[in-house]
Design a protein around this motif. Structure first.
Motif, short mmCIF file in Angstrom:
data_model
loop_
_atom_site.label_atom_id
_atom_site.label_comp_id
_atom_site.label_asym_id
_atom_site.label_seq_id
_atom_site.Cartn_x
_atom_site.Cartn_y
_atom_site.Cartn_z
N UNK A 10 -10.73 1.86 -8.46
CA UNK A 10 -10.25 0.48 -8.36
C UNK A 10 -9.30 0.32 -7.16
N UNK A 11 -8.49 1.33 -6.90
CA UNK A 11 -7.57 1.29 -5.77
C UNK A 11 -8.31 1.21 -4.45
N UNK A 12 -9.37 2.00 -4.31
CA UNK A 12 -10.18 1.93 -3.09
C UNK A 12 -10.85 0.57 -2.97
N UNK A 13 -11.32 0.05 -4.08
CA UNK A 13 -11.95 -1.27 -4.07
C UNK A 13 -10.96 -2.35 -3.63
N UNK A 14 -9.74 -2.33 -4.19
CA UNK A 14 -8.73 -3.31 -3.81
C UNK A 14 -8.28 -3.11 -2.36
N UNK A 15 -8.19 -1.87 -1.92
CA UNK A 15 -7.81 -1.60 -0.54
C UNK A 15 -8.84 -2.17 0.43
N UNK A 16 -10.13 -1.99 0.13
CA UNK A 16 -11.17 -2.57 0.98
C UNK A 16 -11.16 -4.09 0.92
N UNK A 17 -10.87 -4.64 -0.25
CA UNK A 17 -10.77 -6.09 -0.37
C UNK A 17 -9.61 -6.61 0.46
N UNK A 18 -8.47 -5.94 0.40
CA UNK A 18 -7.30 -6.32 1.18
C UNK A 18 -7.59 -6.22 2.67
N UNK A 46 0.81 -1.22 0.00
CA UNK A 46 0.00 0.00 0.00
C UNK A 46 0.85 1.27 0.00
N UNK A 47 1.86 1.42 0.87
CA UNK A 47 2.67 2.65 0.79
C UNK A 47 3.39 2.78 -0.55
N UNK A 48 3.81 1.67 -1.13
CA UNK A 48 4.46 1.72 -2.43
C UNK A 48 3.50 2.25 -3.50
N UNK A 49 2.27 1.81 -3.45
CA UNK A 49 1.29 2.27 -4.45
C UNK A 49 0.97 3.75 -4.26
N UNK A 50 0.91 4.20 -3.02
CA UNK A 50 0.65 5.62 -2.78
C UNK A 50 1.78 6.47 -3.33
N UNK A 51 3.01 6.08 -3.02
CA UNK A 51 4.16 6.83 -3.52
C UNK A 51 4.24 6.74 -5.04
N UNK A 52 3.95 5.59 -5.60
CA UNK A 52 3.95 5.43 -7.05
C UNK A 52 2.94 6.37 -7.71
N UNK A 53 1.76 6.48 -7.11
CA UNK A 53 0.76 7.39 -7.65
C UNK A 53 1.21 8.84 -7.59
N UNK A 54 1.95 9.19 -6.55
CA UNK A 54 2.45 10.56 -6.45
C UNK A 54 3.57 10.81 -7.46
N UNK A 55 4.33 9.77 -7.76
CA UNK A 55 5.47 9.96 -8.67
C UNK A 55 5.03 10.08 -10.12
N UNK A 56 4.08 9.27 -10.58
CA UNK A 56 3.74 9.25 -12.00
C UNK A 56 2.37 9.84 -12.30
N UNK A 57 1.70 10.42 -11.32
CA UNK A 57 0.37 10.98 -11.54
C UNK A 57 0.42 12.32 -12.25
N UNK A 58 -0.72 13.00 -12.31
CA UNK A 58 -0.79 14.26 -13.05
C UNK A 58 -0.03 15.41 -12.38
N UNK A 59 0.30 15.26 -11.10
CA UNK A 59 1.03 16.32 -10.39
C UNK A 59 2.47 15.93 -10.14
N UNK A 60 2.98 15.02 -10.94
CA UNK A 60 4.35 14.53 -10.78
C UNK A 60 5.34 15.63 -11.12
#
Length: 127
Positions: A67-75, A30-44
């Motif tokens: 989808x991320x929220x859905x997978x997070x709740x599933x996890x 989860x922290x990796x995905x959050x950081x990944x989203x910050x690195x390659x997202x629209x505000x990168x």
């Protein structure tokens, strides 16, 4: 349409790489995905000539966000255990009721202060 396929493919490839790294160091993804989203997202950030804005389509970002929220709740559902919840019932009750009781104790102290007409120096010593 070509950029859409590229963005989805890039996102899936980066998520797979983040999952492999997280698995290798035995850490939650989860922290990796959050950081990944910050690195390659629209505000990168743009570092020199390197532009890290791989994903710019707002539709794709909104879709992957859902989808991320859905997978997070599933996890979370996979990690959730009724037995652990029952065992930690007291600490959960303290965590929920603690702030409420603190606010109520301040109100009770204020009422007692008015009833007994304590002076400012006495209230500082008591509370």
């Amino acid at each position: 349409m070509d950029h859409l396929v590229f963005e989805v493919g890039t996102a899936l490839l980066l998520v797979a790489i983040a999952a492999l790294i997280a698995n290798r160091i035995k850490f939650s993804i989860i922290p990796f995905l959050i950081v990944l989203g910050m690195i390659v997202g629209p505000h990168a950030p743009t570092i020199g000539i390197i532009n890290l804005k791989f994903i710019e389509s707002s539709e794709i970002i909104a879709f992957f966000g859902r989808m991320g929220v859905l997978f997070l709740l599933f996890y979370l559902g996979l990690e959730f255990s009724i037995g652990k919840l029952i065992k930690s019932g007291r600490s959960i009750a303290v965590a929920i009721l603690g702030p409420l009781l603190t606010k109520e104790s301040k109100r009770i102290f204020h009422i007692l202060n008015k009833i007994f007409k304590w002076k400012k120096s006495e209230t500082k010593q008591r509370g």
